[in-house]
Design a protein around this motif. Structure first.
Motif, short mmCIF file in Angstrom:
data_model
loop_
_atom_site.label_atom_id
_atom_site.label_comp_id
_atom_site.label_asym_id
_atom_site.label_seq_id
_atom_site.Cartn_x
_atom_site.Cartn_y
_atom_site.Cartn_z
N ILE A 3 20.23 44.66 77.30
CA ILE A 3 19.44 43.82 78.19
C ILE A 3 18.29 43.22 77.39
N LEU A 5 14.84 42.20 77.69
CA LEU A 5 13.81 42.40 78.71
C LEU A 5 12.87 41.21 78.81
N GLN A 9 9.88 43.02 84.12
CA GLN A 9 11.23 43.33 84.61
C GLN A 9 11.40 44.84 84.83
N LYS A 10 11.96 45.21 85.95
CA LYS A 10 12.21 46.62 86.23
C LYS A 10 13.72 46.86 86.12
N ILE A 11 14.07 47.89 85.36
CA ILE A 11 15.50 48.14 85.16
C ILE A 11 15.85 49.60 85.44
N ASP A 12 17.10 49.83 85.82
CA ASP A 12 17.63 51.17 85.93
C ASP A 12 17.96 51.68 84.53
N SER A 170 18.33 48.20 75.71
CA SER A 170 17.52 47.03 76.05
C SER A 170 16.56 46.73 74.91
N LYS A 199 13.27 55.25 86.01
CA LYS A 199 13.51 53.83 85.80
C LYS A 199 12.50 53.31 84.78
N ASP A 201 9.90 49.99 83.66
CA ASP A 201 9.22 48.75 84.01
C ASP A 201 8.64 48.16 82.71
#
Ligand code: CA
Ligand code: CA
Length: 225
Positions: A3, A5, A9-12, A170, A199, A201
């Motif tokens: 990913i 970033l 952005q908030k990602i799992d 990421s 998670k 952020d």
């Protein structure tokens, strides 16, 4: 696919297989500043060391400082002023720092991160609610540069070890972000627990801090509650 970033952005934290990512590295890869200078005896390459410091702090559910990882190199100063001393491992042994790099890659990108914090989320103490990662430029005497002068500086989360990258989850490119020009510190992002699951952020907030203690203060004031 890793990913790319973007700020905020908030990602799992999931692998491509859907499994939760629990063992990974947070790393920063950067280069020394290399310039060609013309002198009396022709051109010569001048290398200027770039000392970035990757650190993290952990906070509890009340937003209070619970633990930290930052360089013990500053312990003389910290002791004098009664600040908690630097260390490279968290109390619960869930996070470990690879050690101080004071120069950056010379001769181009070697593909490996220069400072790395290895994370094992399964070992994180249950009272820890958030883990903040941040980056400071340490300027040696006579030095004066900011993120925009560094040839490359990238942050990433990946599966592997400090010397082997297996799978990049990421990544984020610091140097190409124009808002980091003129800045000497960066609140990179935070791991946080939501319904029992960790998670990430990508805060991506640059600051003018001259020292990591100021960055810690900012995180505690603006992001930990
Ligand atoms: Ca360093
Ligand atoms: Ca490198």
């Amino acid at each position: 696919m890793a990913i790319n970033l973007t700020k905020g952005q908030k990602i799992d934290l999931r692998k491509s297989s859907g499994e939760q990512l629990t063992n990974f590295c947070v790393g920063v890869n950067w280069g020394a500043i290399e310039t060609i200078k013309k002198g009396l005896f022709g051109k010569r390459k001048v290398i200027e060391d770039v000392d970035l410091d990757l650190s993290c702090i952990m906070t509890d559910a009340n937003g209070e400082l619970a633990d930290w990882i930052y360089s013990p190199e500053y312990n003389g100063f910290l002791q004098q002023h009664n600040y908690p001393l630097g260390k490279l491992m968290s109390k619960d042994a869930a996070l470990r720092h690879s050690g101080d790099d004071r120069q950056g890659d010379v001769g181009g990108d070697d593909g490996l991160d220069n400072e790395i914090i290895s994370v094992d989320l399964s070992k994180v103490d249950s009272n820890i609610d958030k883990i903040f990662f941040f980056l400071n430029i340490y300027l040696n005497k006579g030095q004066n540069f900011d993120f925009s002068h560094i040839p490359f500086a990238k942050i990433r989360m990946y599966e592997g070890t400090p010397s082997r990258v297996n799978n990049v989850h990421s990544s984020y490119d610091i140097v190409t972000d124009g808002s980091y020009a003129g800045k000497g510190a960066l609140i990179m992002g935070k791991l946080y627990k939501r319904n029992g699951e960790w998670k990430f952020d990508a805060i991506g907030e640059p600051t003018d801090d001259k020292m990591f203690l100021q960055t810690i203060q900012k995180i505690l004031q603006n992001h930990a509650k």
